[in-house]
Enzyme design. Structure first.
Site, PDB file in Angstrom:
ATOM      1  N   HIS A  20       1.009  -1.504  -0.110  1.00 48.67           N
ATOM      2  CA  HIS A  20       0.052   0.058   0.376  1.00 48.67           C
ATOM      3  C   HIS A  20       0.706   1.371  -0.012  1.00 48.67           C
ATOM      4  O   HIS A  20       0.561   2.220  -0.451  1.00 48.67           O
ATOM      5  CB  HIS A  20      -0.916  -0.101   1.346  1.00 48.67           C
ATOM      6  CG  HIS A  20      -1.795  -1.323   1.442  1.00 48.67           C
ATOM      7  ND1 HIS A  20      -3.227  -0.930   0.853  1.00 48.67           N
ATOM      8  CD2 HIS A  20      -1.541  -2.514   1.363  1.00 48.67           C
ATOM      9  CE1 HIS A  20      -3.416  -2.203   0.856  1.00 48.67           C
ATOM     10  NE2 HIS A  20      -2.915  -3.059   1.271  1.00 48.67           N
ATOM     11  N   TRP A 360      -0.738  -6.687  -6.989  1.00 45.07           N
ATOM     12  CA  TRP A 360      -1.005  -6.445  -8.487  1.00 45.07           C
ATOM     13  C   TRP A 360       0.175  -4.832  -8.555  1.00 45.07           C
ATOM     14  O   TRP A 360       0.438  -5.175  -9.499  1.00 45.07           O
ATOM     15  CB  TRP A 360      -2.363  -5.799  -8.778  1.00 45.07           C
ATOM     16  CG  TRP A 360      -2.370  -3.979  -9.441  1.00 45.07           C
ATOM     17  CD1 TRP A 360      -2.319  -3.028  -9.134  1.00 45.07           C
ATOM     18  CD2 TRP A 360      -2.836  -5.161 -10.511  1.00 45.07           C
ATOM     19  NE1 TRP A 360      -2.556  -2.441 -10.558  1.00 45.07           N
ATOM     20  CE2 TRP A 360      -3.007  -3.929 -11.049  1.00 45.07           C
ATOM     21  CE3 TRP A 360      -2.954  -6.269 -11.365  1.00 45.07           C
ATOM     22  CZ2 TRP A 360      -3.915  -3.930 -12.891  1.00 45.07           C
ATOM     23  CZ3 TRP A 360      -3.853  -6.339 -12.409  1.00 45.07           C
ATOM     24  CH2 TRP A 360      -3.806  -5.178 -13.332  1.00 45.07           C
ATOM     25  N   ASN A 361       0.804  -5.034  -6.990  1.00 43.46           N
ATOM     26  CA  ASN A 361       2.282  -4.109  -8.132  1.00 43.46           C
ATOM     27  C   ASN A 361       3.473  -4.531  -8.692  1.00 43.46           C
ATOM     28  O   ASN A 361       3.823  -4.715  -9.593  1.00 43.46           O
ATOM     29  CB  ASN A 361       3.240  -3.534  -6.648  1.00 43.46           C
ATOM     30  CG  ASN A 361       2.249  -2.054  -5.996  1.00 43.46           C
ATOM     31  OD1 ASN A 361       1.565  -1.752  -6.067  1.00 43.46           O
ATOM     32  ND2 ASN A 361       1.899  -2.595  -4.121  1.00 43.46           N
ATOM     33  N   SER A 362       3.360  -5.981  -8.225  1.00 43.28           N
ATOM     34  CA  SER A 362       4.407  -6.803  -8.926  1.00 43.28           C
ATOM     35  C   SER A 362       3.883  -7.094 -10.518  1.00 43.28           C
ATOM     36  O   SER A 362       4.603  -7.287 -11.166  1.00 43.28           O
ATOM     37  CB  SER A 362       4.584  -8.168  -8.326  1.00 43.28           C
ATOM     38  OG  SER A 362       5.233  -8.247  -7.213  1.00 43.28           O
ATOM     39  N   GLU A 365       4.782  -3.957 -12.783  1.00 43.98           N
ATOM     40  CA  GLU A 365       6.206  -4.009 -12.574  1.00 43.98           C
ATOM     41  C   GLU A 365       5.732  -5.040 -14.022  1.00 43.98           C
ATOM     42  O   GLU A 365       6.998  -4.733 -14.325  1.00 43.98           O
ATOM     43  CB  GLU A 365       6.460  -4.655 -11.306  1.00 43.98           C
ATOM     44  CG  GLU A 365       6.479  -2.861 -10.624  1.00 43.98           C
ATOM     45  CD  GLU A 365       6.829  -2.819  -9.503  1.00 43.98           C
ATOM     46  OE1 GLU A 365       7.916  -4.102  -8.813  1.00 43.98           O
ATOM     47  OE2 GLU A 365       7.077  -2.300  -8.741  1.00 43.98           O
ATOM     48  N   GLY A 380      -6.811 -13.555  -1.946  1.00 42.13           N
ATOM     49  CA  GLY A 380      -7.232 -11.682  -1.765  1.00 42.13           C
ATOM     50  C   GLY A 380      -7.330 -11.550  -3.620  1.00 42.13           C
ATOM     51  O   GLY A 380      -8.209 -11.748  -4.131  1.00 42.13           O
ATOM     52  N   ASP A 381      -6.753 -10.420  -4.404  1.00 46.50           N
ATOM     53  CA  ASP A 381      -6.456  -9.628  -5.775  1.00 46.50           C
ATOM     54  C   ASP A 381      -5.836 -10.917  -6.392  1.00 46.50           C
ATOM     55  O   ASP A 381      -5.554 -10.805  -7.276  1.00 46.50           O
ATOM     56  CB  ASP A 381      -6.479  -8.198  -5.476  1.00 46.50           C
ATOM     57  CG  ASP A 381      -5.129  -7.834  -5.453  1.00 46.50           C
ATOM     58  OD1 ASP A 381      -4.690  -8.440  -4.762  1.00 46.50           O
ATOM     59  OD2 ASP A 381      -4.906  -7.479  -6.235  1.00 46.50           O
TER      60      ASP A 381
END
Length: 475
Positions: A20, A360-362, A365, A380-381
């Site tokens: 986050h 999601w960040n990974s 990227e 989770g997502d």
């Protein structure tokens, strides 16, 4: 000081988690670079003190970023970190509401023009409303996940229930159907972490409060979902502004929010490897696999003949979990680190593929670095992101369906997927698809691109006093 006090002031409030903090801090740096003051706020524990140590952060000290400035503020939430998310959230909300109000008052000579939060601290929208300050939200998951939570909250389609746990969810955007173990797992009645889903749903309930919902995605990646949500909720201003890490590359700043100092010789080690010969492995900061699964992955890598760069984090303090152990042979063949600069690693030509938990960040990227992904989601997502990488973006291969699958993936399967992602026709196809998404992402954040335009429009509103006053009168 007089010049600084005249700049528009924005306060960002983050849930205390690396996944986050990283995207919200990237947003903060980009906003500051446009000539604004940004105050970035999160808690002392569990990560604030580590951030200070790893990045030499001084509380309340303005640091120049482009044309503006950024500073950090940390507050005590009075919670001893354990595995009880409910207690953490209750403590965080009580202390957070008090401390954010105090910080707004502290900087009354630099009035806060906008409060921006991520979805795990939805109560920030309430503070903004109470203080009559416009607010915005940074959604740090995909637009598809936002749509899933929205559909669930408003009961627009049937979702799995305790009596019908294996319902397939039909959605009017790609991939059109999501199996029961492909929806964000926090929405499934069997999830032991359903309270996290409850927190996210609290933000969905408040979608009408912020004047802008900024999404860490880009128009070309999720066009049909973004268009659908914009039509479904015309009163909500959805703005895809990602990938933030690509946009942030243009800013010269040493400000970081890492909780550990990255290994200093990762890139040097990669430089010594052949092109497309290394598997990069990271399961994020929270996913913690069983030791026997770690063993199977390790032996799968050895059997594949590939080398690896593996980010293997120690357990979070306060959790009764033993650290992972890897075979000595793997440590000799690859490189094991506690933390690295992931975006730099993924951009390195030695990296052939990414074995990822699919946060999601990974995901962003990897997509925007042109790297194929072997999908090992947990919860989770992540389980939803894996579906999109495999079936929609076509840059991924499946190795796991998630923690609910309750199976140990054997080493033979690990080796098979590694070779499929790195050798032969499928590997070429995955890398070509990833390369195309990389180009689309770069176009989105370039001058005049979809994300760049959306972001500039958002900043223009922050800077314009009349616009913010009108927004404030509406909220």
């Amino acid at each position: 000081m007089e010049m600084e006090s005249s700049l528009p002031h924005v306060m960002l409030v983050s849930f205390p988690g690396q996944g986050h903090i990283s995207p919200l801090l990237r947003l903060g740096k980009i906003i500051a670079s446009k000539g604004l003051i940004v105050t970035f706020v999160t808690t002392e524990e569990p990560l604030g003190k580590k951030m200070r140590q790893a990045n030499n952060i001084q509380d309340g000290v303005l640091k120049p970023v482009g044309l503006g400035f950024l500073r950090f503020e940390f507050f005590e939430d009075g919670f001893v970190y354990k595995e009880d998310f409910d207690l953490l959230q209750k403590s965080l909300e009580v202390s957070g509401k008090r401390e954010i109000k105090n910080l707004v008052k502290k900087y009354e000579k630099q009035p806060v023009r906008c409060l921006i939060n991520n979805a795990f601290v939805p109560w920030v929208c309430d503070i903004a409303e109470e203080l009559q300050i416009p607010s915005a939200v940074l959604w740090v998951q995909s637009c598809a996940c936002l749509a899933a939570y929205y559909y669930y909250h408003h009961q627009l389609v049937k979702f799995p229930t305790e009596t019908e746990p294996e319902i397939t969810v039909d959605v009017p955007f790609k991939p059109l159907t999501l199996k029961h173990d492909e929806i964000p797992s926090f929405l499934h009645p069997s999830s032991p972490l359903s309270s996290i889903g409850g927190t996210i749903l609290e933000q969905i309930k408040r979608l009408h409060k912020p004047f802008s919902v900024l999404i860490e995605t880009f128009q070309e990646l999720e066009k049909d979902t973004i268009d659908h949500m914009s039509q479904l909720c015309p009163q909500v201003n959805f703005n895809p502004i990602g990938p933030l890490f690509t946009m942030a590359k243009t800013i010269r700043s040493d400000i970081k929010g890492d909780i550990s100092k990255p290994d200093s010789d990762c890139i040097e080690w990669l430089d010594s490897r052949e092109p497309s010969s290394v598997v990069y492995i990271s399961f994020g900061t929270l996913a913690f696999l069983k030791q026997n699964q770690i063993d199977e992955i390790a032996h799968g890598i050895l059997n594949s003949g590939l080398s690896c760069l593996w980010v293997l984090r120690p357990p979070l303090e306060g959790l009764a979990i033993e650290p992972h152990v890897l075979p000595l042979e793997l440590e000799e063949k690859g490189k094991i680190v506690e933390w690295c600069q992931q975006e730099k690693v993924l951009a390195h030509p030695a990296v052939a593929c990414f074995l990822s938990h699919c946060g999601w960040n990974s995901t962003m990227e990897a997509l925007t670095s042109g790297v194929p992904v072997i999908c090992f989601p947990q919860w989770g997502d992540q389980v939803t992101n894996a579906v999109y990488m495999i079936d929609v973006f076509k840059t991924g291969l499946r190795l796991s369906r998630g923690a609910s699958d309750e199976r140990i993936v054997p080493r033979e399967e690990v080796a098979e997927r590694l070779l499929e992602a790195t050798v032969g026709e499928k590997a070429v196809e995955l890398r070509e698809n990833a390369r195309r998404w990389k180009e689309e992402a770069e176009s989105a954040v370039a001058y005049g691109g979809t994300s760049e335009r959306n972001f500039q429009e958002f900043v223009d509103k922050l800077v314009d006093v009349k616009t913010m006053t009108n927004i404030n009168n509406v909220v």
